[in-house]
Design an enzyme around this catalytic site. Structure first.
Site, PDB file in Angstrom:
ATOM      1  N   LYS A 197      88.555  47.397  48.641  1.00  0.00           N
ATOM      2  CA  LYS A 197      87.201  47.899  48.404  1.00  0.00           C
ATOM      3  C   LYS A 197      86.554  47.047  47.329  1.00  0.00           C
ATOM      4  O   LYS A 197      87.057  46.932  46.210  1.00  0.00           O
ATOM      5  CB  LYS A 197      87.249  49.361  47.968  1.00  0.00           C
ATOM      6  CG  LYS A 197      85.881  49.922  47.617  1.00  0.00           C
ATOM      7  CD  LYS A 197      85.913  51.411  47.364  1.00  0.00           C
ATOM      8  CE  LYS A 197      84.556  51.914  46.926  1.00  0.00           C
ATOM      9  NZ  LYS A 197      84.538  53.355  46.720  1.00  0.00           N
ATOM     10  N   LYS A 250      86.151  47.467  52.945  1.00  0.00           N
ATOM     11  CA  LYS A 250      84.821  48.009  52.672  1.00  0.00           C
ATOM     12  C   LYS A 250      84.096  47.133  51.670  1.00  0.00           C
ATOM     13  O   LYS A 250      84.698  46.799  50.650  1.00  0.00           O
ATOM     14  CB  LYS A 250      85.000  49.423  52.110  1.00  0.00           C
ATOM     15  CG  LYS A 250      83.734  50.105  51.694  1.00  0.00           C
ATOM     16  CD  LYS A 250      84.061  51.411  51.026  1.00  0.00           C
ATOM     17  CE  LYS A 250      82.762  52.003  50.518  1.00  0.00           C
ATOM     18  NZ  LYS A 250      82.952  53.140  49.687  1.00  0.00           N
TER      19      LYS A 250
HETATM   20  C1  PBG Z   1      83.099  56.643  45.980  1.00  0.00           C
HETATM   21  C2  PBG Z   1      82.534  55.980  47.170  1.00  0.00           C
HETATM   22  C3  PBG Z   1      81.445  55.093  47.253  1.00  0.00           C
HETATM   23  C4  PBG Z   1      81.253  54.829  48.610  1.00  0.00           C
HETATM   24  C5  PBG Z   1      82.226  55.536  49.304  1.00  0.00           C
HETATM   25  N1  PBG Z   1      83.013  56.223  48.402  1.00  0.00           N
HETATM   26  C6  PBG Z   1      80.565  54.583  46.194  1.00  0.00           C
HETATM   27  C7  PBG Z   1      81.092  53.634  45.210  1.00  0.00           C
HETATM   28  O1  PBG Z   1      82.256  53.231  45.226  1.00  0.00           O
HETATM   29  O2  PBG Z   1      80.313  53.312  44.306  1.00  0.00           O
HETATM   30  C8  PBG Z   1      80.166  53.969  49.195  1.00  0.00           C
HETATM   31  C9  PBG Z   1      79.826  54.263  50.630  1.00  0.00           C
HETATM   32  C10 PBG Z   1      78.554  53.666  51.105  1.00  0.00           C
HETATM   33  O3  PBG Z   1      77.881  52.873  50.429  1.00  0.00           O
HETATM   34  O4  PBG Z   1      78.189  53.998  52.242  1.00  0.00           O
HETATM   35  N2  PBG Z   1      83.966  55.904  45.212  1.00  0.00           N
END
Ligand code: PBG
Length: 336
Positions: A197, A250
């Site tokens: 991520k 992601k």
């Molecule tokens: C929480 C989380 C996030 C997303 C999914 N889970 C935000 C982040 O990490 O700041 C983003 C999902 C999206 O942008 O559609 N940690």
């Protein structure tokens, strides 16, 4: 012998032949629909999210309606995010028995037990500082956070979740969650880890929707640097060692090379998350007539699958499933 004997265009001359030689085809079963569940006394609450056109904040009961609608068009799974009524420094709302996500799991599973309910396991929607763990000084303290994530995952599974998806990027969280679940007899509940991520600017619309923007600093001490590919392999390998059942990359479209490398290097199912910014770009450009929304949607999802994703988390899940259902009823309508 090459041209004029070899002519690749021969297999592009009719819609039927193009369909026959298509290497990558989407099905509604590829999709996971994210839902935003709000703690509210109003059972019928359903409010548009400004930063994400055609997405809604939903009461737990309305989340069940949305999940059933998605299931009816062939989308097998939903991914739940929660918006609690109050936040604190530890994010204690994340593991509340009557939290919005826990209530939504119960509503969905009692409305339709066949639906696969996945819970996003993180603290940032529940902490008053918006970070994904306990803050000490100006950074997130890894090890004490693990216990809270494990507690959150356990509460989600106790509520009936079929799968948990830790998105926090703390070191060791998959092992901590696996141990907590196994310790309570949930050894058959899979963990889908957000393994690679990235600290991405594509999360903006989600952070507005989930009210989880960090109050100070950013997430770069735990999420990955966009320039790094080899590091993604290390992250994925570690999560697999710790017991992950599905690994996620992601965002998706700006990281197709990572999806492909993970697919080729590991043999676990790979998920990809087409995030809020990817969604908003298509929606926004389509809204002012710059691109065609449906064609952009199908092409981007096809690219993510072609790169190697077995499943795609996407806010387009229902719309894409509906488009695919129309396409599949006719060979003439396969221009997408
Ligand atoms: C929480 C989380 C996030 C997303 C999914 N889970 C935000 C982040 O990490 O700041 C983003 C999902 C999206 O942008 O559609 N940690």
């Amino acid at each position: 012998m090459a041209f004029p004997v070899k002519r690749p265009r021969r297999l592009r001359m009719s819609p039927a032949i193009r369909l026959m030689v298509r290497e990558t085809a989407l099905t509604p079963h590829d999709f996971i629909l994210p839902l935003f569940v709000k703690a509210t006394p109003d059972k019928h609450f359903r409010e548009p999210i400004k930063s994400m056109p055609d997405c809604y904040h939903l009461s737990p009961a309305m989340a069940a309606v949305a999940a059933e609608e998605a299931y009816a068009v062939g989308v097998p799974a939903v991914l739940l995010f929660g918006l609690p009524t109050h936040k604190d420094s530890r994010g204690s709302g994340a593991w509340a028995e009557d939290g919005p996500v826990q209530l939504a799991v119960q509503e969905i599973k009692s409305a339709r037990p066949e639906i696969c309910v996945i819970c996003d396991t993180c603290l940032c929607e529940y902490t008053d500082h918006g970070h994904c763990g306990i803050v000490r000084g100006d950074t997130v303290d890894n090890d004490p956070t693990l216990e809270l994530l494990a507690r959150t995952a356990l509460s989600q599974v106790r509520a009936g979740a079929d799968m948990v998806a830790p998105s926090d990027m703390m070191d060791g969280r998959v092992a901590a969650i696996r141990q907590a679940l196994d310790g309570q007899g949930f050894c058959n509940t899979p963990v889908m880890s957000y393994a690679a991520k990235y600290a991405s600017s594509f999360y903006g619309p989600f952070r507005a929707a989930a009210d989880c923007c960090p109050a100070f600093g950013d997430r770069r001490t735990y999420q990955m640097d966009p320039g790094n590919a080899r590091e993604a392999m290390r992250e994925v390998a570690l999560d697999i060692e710790e017991g992950a059942d599905i690994v996620m990359v992601k965002p998706a479209l700006p990281y197709l090379d990572i999806i492909k490398a993970v697919r080729e290097t590991f043999d676990l199912p790979v998920a990809a998350y087409q995030v809020s910014g990817e969604y908003a770009q298509i929606k926004g450009a389509a809204a002012i007539g710059l691109v065609d929304e449906v064609c952009n949607m199908i092409e981007s999802l096809t690219s993510i699958k072609r790169a190697g994703a077995d499943m795609i988390v996407t806010y387009f899940a229902v719309k894409a499933a509906e488009v695919l259902a129309r396409q599949m009823t006719s060979c003439d309508d396969c221009s997408l």
